[in-house]
Enzyme design. Structure first.
Site: not given
Lengths: 345, 345
Positions: B11-12, B14, B98, B127, B154, B157, B223, B252
């Site tokens: 529901t988000g 993404v 990750r 992302c 970036q 969103s 990251k 981005h």
């Protein structure tokens, strides 16, 4: 307060900053002659008084002690040499003479020593490199700079009044369409042609400032590299630039990687930047942004970090393109001429 | 079409991209179970049918062939290992696993070879680095990569739905104040506190994505560097990143300098990028922007130029953070599992 000052291009966006800066810094203006850059309004306000801004008049300009040029290259090219010949000091904010080897290209905090009494035509630099040049100059004596990589986040006002007005219109059009889709997706805006920038800038970033050469570098990228070499008096400095326009009204930002000839610690750099004239240094975790620096005089430097190896530093440099990148820098040059007694109030 | 697929966080923002991508790419979904990430709406639409999205149910998830996680790290951390133990394939778009050495971090165009039949938990990358990893992988075989410097542009969103909604509100508030001052100056907007981003992003750029470590690097910068090393299987790659948020809705951009072990010409790089899977290469003077790439699948690469010296290249990389940076990449991993017959439709 006996100086007679002229401003060519006084009715433009940078012209408005000149008027504000001269007034706020109490520059000793005795008489002010303002000239329109052409298409915009025909009067300005200085110290609360409305002044007519006619088209340029060479005899009137020749009667000035100092003339600031804040207009197009062609106007500077045509008029500045004539004024200098008549003994008028000229501070030119266009790019007409910046790379002319006979003309000093000056950022007072970085290279006031380039000024010379007999060189009455002085150029101010490109608004994008000014902030970085101030920061780099503060570090240069200590480290010797070998390489600079820069990516810019340039505001729309750097592209001129028409481009900025175009951005305002786009942003106003977009505003009502800023909402999630029925299925909850982030909205997708379409590209749109634009008149004064290479494309729609609202909600976008555009990696083109100026026009491209055959090697793929934009004219802005080439200017930044060449002017940085000249101001830092480092003709062999290796510079790589990616110039990008962002949807910001005023103030340019740069992410820079500077490689020095020897190891350079973050601590030492922080000490030098803190005490450097014209710099506001932000110790992490604070940092400058366009909104925190718009309308301010200092060059703001933050996000100081070690880069790839001990001889490299990363910086985030923010300065108002219309002030330190244009009007303020020119007024500071004039203040330096006063200080030296070359220009007498 | 017998695959039973689950989406946690459907529901988000993404999640909405997952639903759209699965449908548009005709992924062989037999049954779809969707679960809410919590606070947002409680149903979604897939192939024209409304589906309830309850809170996560472990038994229901265990009945799936494959589950996509598009939610918070904590949810993935808690649920993913349980599902894998039950023989369910899990593709996790959070950052929970990750950098876990037992978990492949996969971008199919870059390192599909990291997939293994017995490793049923697969992570999708951050992302911000996805686009660059695709481009770098296309060049890596030929040149061997030594150093990468990146500055990012970036979109909002990437900070999530609440941050994006906050940006919409700010931009709508700003719209009516986008005008020149009475004296013709470009307007000066003030900083404002924000709830979901470190500051006001409308009309601004913010050089902070995540939180800072003692050395001054943001969590996003760390990251990007660590994940790039893992995906490129280059543990000693030297990476320096400046991560910056810009007022863009989605997609981005990165300005990157890549230093190779040997000379690498622009011509050779252009040839490789043109034929690389998943890349749309822009020959100058054209280039990609967020508006031209939003909602599109390929990673777009342009502004290819020689950097400082013959072994360095500059690139401008643009990719939709919600698609290639998230949902699309995960669906592509699932498609690769199908292709290999590890997952059977």
């Amino acid at each position: 307060m006996s100086l007679k000052i002229g401003i060519v291009g006084a009715t433009g966006m940078v012209g408005a900053e000149f008027l504000d800066t001269l007034e706020r810094r109490r520059f000793p203006v005795g008489e002010l002659l303002v000239f329109s850059s052409g298409k915009t309004k025909k009067s300005v306000v200085f110290r609360g008084r409305r002044l007519d801004a006619p088209a340029v008049s060479i005899p009137a300009l020749c009667s000035c002690d100092l003339v600031f040029f804040a207009g197009a290259d062609e106007i500077s090219k045509k008029l500045a040499p004539q004024l200098v010949q008549k003994g008028v000091w000229v501070i030119d904010d266009s790019s007409a003479f910046r790379l002319d080897s006979r003309v000093p290209l000056v950022i007072p905090e970085a290279n006031a020593k380039a000024l010379a009494r007999e060189k009455r035509l002085i150029a101010g630099p490109n608004c994008t490199m000014t902030g970085l040049a101030v920061a780099a100059a503060a570090l240069q004596k200590e480290g010797g700079i070998k390489e600079v990589r820069i990516s810019s986040y340039q505001s729309v006002s750097g592209a001129g009044r028409d481009a900025l007005a175009e951005f305002f219109g786009q942003a106003q059009d977009d505003a009502c369409r800023l909402k999630f889709s029925a299925s909850g997706r982030a909205p997708i805006f379409s590209e749109k042609p634009a008149r004064f920038l290479p494309g729609k800038i609202s909600g976008n970033v555009i990696p083109q400032v100026g026009i491209f050469d055959p090697a793929g570098n934009s004219s802005e990228e080439i200017k930044v590299a060449a002017e940085l070499r000249k101001v830092l008096n480092a003709p062999f400095l290796r510079v790589s630039v990616t110039a990008v326009r962002v949807p910001v009204v005023r103030t340019h930002c740069l992410a820079a990687w500077i490689v020095f000839r020897r190891p350079f610690s973050v601590q030492k750099a922080a000490r030098l930047l803190k005490k450097a004239p014209g710099i506001k240094f932000y110790k992490g975790p604070s940092y400058p942004t366009p909104l925190s620096c718009a309308g301010k005089y200092p060059v703001s430097v933050g996000r100081l970090r070690q880069g790839l190896g001990k001889s490299e530093l990363c910086l985030w440099v923010v300065s108002d393109n219309l002030l330190k990148g244009a009007a303020l820098n020119s007024v500071q040059i004039a203040e330096e001429l006063l200080r030296r007694g070359w220009l007498k109030a």
